[in-house]
Design a protein around this motif. Structure first.
Motif, mmCIF file in Angstrom:
data_model
loop_
_atom_site.group_PDB
_atom_site.id
_atom_site.type_symbol
_atom_site.label_atom_id
_atom_site.label_comp_id
_atom_site.label_asym_id
_atom_site.label_seq_id
_atom_site.Cartn_x
_atom_site.Cartn_y
_atom_site.Cartn_z
ATOM 1 N N VAL A 50 28.311 -4.534 37.542
ATOM 2 C CA VAL A 50 29.548 -4.283 36.815
ATOM 3 C C VAL A 50 29.413 -3.095 35.874
ATOM 4 C CG1 VAL A 50 31.125 -5.251 35.090
ATOM 5 C CG2 VAL A 50 30.371 -6.644 37.005
ATOM 6 N N PRO A 88 34.083 -6.452 41.704
ATOM 7 C CA PRO A 88 33.459 -6.984 40.499
ATOM 8 C C PRO A 88 34.327 -7.986 39.742
ATOM 9 C CG PRO A 88 34.432 -4.864 40.008
ATOM 10 C CD PRO A 88 34.760 -5.160 41.444
ATOM 11 N N ASP A 89 35.319 -8.565 40.373
ATOM 12 C CA ASP A 89 36.246 -9.450 39.670
ATOM 13 C C ASP A 89 35.682 -10.867 39.547
ATOM 14 O OD1 ASP A 89 38.052 -7.334 39.508
ATOM 15 O OD2 ASP A 89 38.885 -7.817 41.499
ATOM 16 N N SER A 115 25.739 -8.503 36.601
ATOM 17 C CA SER A 115 25.915 -7.803 35.331
ATOM 18 C C SER A 115 25.559 -6.326 35.466
ATOM 19 C CB SER A 115 25.048 -8.453 34.252
ATOM 20 O OG SER A 115 25.112 -7.733 33.036
#
Length: 400
Positions: free
Chosen positions: A150, A110-111, A147
């Motif tokens: 995450v 998720p970076d 989104s």
């Protein structure tokens, strides 16, 4: 004092706006047209969005329930065919965007580098021509999916939320299509008529300006130049007419209301398409006529062209009567109108013969390429052919 003046100015402006609003709603409620289509589209969009929201929020308790009403409104197109086409493209774009995020999210993480890679791949896929105008939704879906990914706390939750996005989009698209099909699905028969009427009006107005000037021998350079410019600027009207015919045809696809007009739709559009093509060719012939008139030289006194111009004016006036019928074309009155058109075509044919006979009696230099007489006679014959063909085409499709 200044306040009184300002108040007097404001009240008429408000009155004028209110009058325009009342006229707009009067057209929407009183007849088919753009205004009524707008009202129906808004009402159907509201209904579809509300149903989608109730299902996604109250029944499914989705974490992102807005996806369903957003999808329902997004694919609420004017025609049923477009609703189906755009919904399939939109679903494909969303599935692609979510799939990109799911694949790269689980592989990369998720970076920020993962988000950049997702954006790169999604924007690249969005360029695929098969997705059409919905291509941008690939990136939109991928960003929303990122989104959601995450914010999820577990792998199972991430998979569930990504799958829910696709489910909500399918629900929204399904409701949007269903509402558009079942609640007054639009039929655009009158769009084809409107385009032909507009084209015929332009033709009628131009011809009606030319023939009085011929009787008066008013062929000055400024006037003939205006005729020529008007004739050469009808391309936009032709494009609009073709768009109206395309929309009318398209509105039939997958539309249940066409069942009530079985046996008429095919011949209707075939006939109107042929009429449109014939009117387009007629406009080109009129444009050629205006170019010939623009080359006229009024100082050719050694030729007795006054009677020739009067005969040409009679011919064009007879054609203007025909164009007025086309400008008032109505599917419900086609039988009577085609009979009237044939009578007018016969009259115009007689005037065309008199024109040719007048040119021979006056011994005009018809074979001289430097003078417009021969060209004008030829243009009259071609115009007559196009008008006769247009009448015959319409008659043929009415009798089928």
């Amino acid at each position: 004092m200044a306040g009184e003046v300002s108040g007097r100015r404001t009240r008429p402006a408000r009155t004028g706006r209110m009058a325009r609003v009342r006229r707009w709603w009067g057209r929407a409620l009183g007849s088919e047209g753009h205004e009524r289509s707008t009202v129906l589209l808004i009402a159907k969009g509201t209904l579809a969005a509300t149903i989608a929201w109730v299902i996604s929020y109250h029944l499914l308790h989705a974490q992102s329930p807005a996806f369903a009403p957003f999808s329902a409104v997004l694919i609420m197109q004017v025609t049923v065919y477009q609703s189906l086409l755009q919904s399939s493209r939109y679903v494909g774009a969303v599935v692609a965007g979510v799939a990109v995020q799911a694949a790269l999210g689980f592989l990369v993480g998720p970076d920020v580098p993962a988000f950049a890679l997702v954006a790169l791949v999604a924007l690249t896929i969005g360029r695929w021509p098969a997705l059409g105008s919905q291509g941008s939704q690939v990136a939109t879906a991928a960003f929303f999916a990122f989104s959601t990914y995450v914010s999820a706390t577990s792998a199972l939750d991430k998979v569930t939320q990504l799958g829910q996005i696709i489910l909500l989009v399918l629900i929204g698209c399904g409701i949007g299509v269903l509402v558009n099909v079942t609640v007054l699905p639009p039929l655009r028969y009158r769009s084809a008529e409107h385009g032909i009427r507009t084209l015929a009006h332009a033709l009628c107005d131009l011809v009606s300006d030319i023939y009085p000037a011929l009787r008066e021998r008013g062929l000055d350079e400024e006037r003939t130049g205006r005729w020529r410019a008007r004739a050469e600027q009808t391309g936009e009207l032709v494009t609009q007419a073709r768009t109206g015919l395309r929309m009318a045809r398209e509105s039939l696809h997958y539309n249940p209301r066409r069942l009530f007009r079985r046996g008429r739709a095919h011949t209707y559009f075939e006939g109107y398409a042929a009429v449109l093509e014939a009117l387009e060719r007629t406009l080109r012939q009129v444009a050629a006529l205006t170019r010939s008139l623009d080359k006229w030289r009024a100082d050719e006194d050694r030729y007795r062209y006054g009677a020739f111009l009067a005969s040409y004016a009679d011919f064009l006036e007879s054609l203007s009567h025909t164009t007025r019928v086309f400008a008032d074309l109505d599917e419900d009155r086609l039988g009577d109108q085609t009979s009237q058109l044939h009578q007018l075509a016969d009259e115009a044919q007689n005037y065309r013969r008199r024109l040719a006979e007048q040119a021979e009696r006056d011994d005009l230099p018809l074979t001289d390429p430097g003078r417009p007489y021969g060209v004008l006679v030829i243009e009259a014959a071609r115009l007559m052919e196009e008008f006769q063909y247009t009448c015959d085409v319409l008659q043929h499709h009415v009798e089928r």
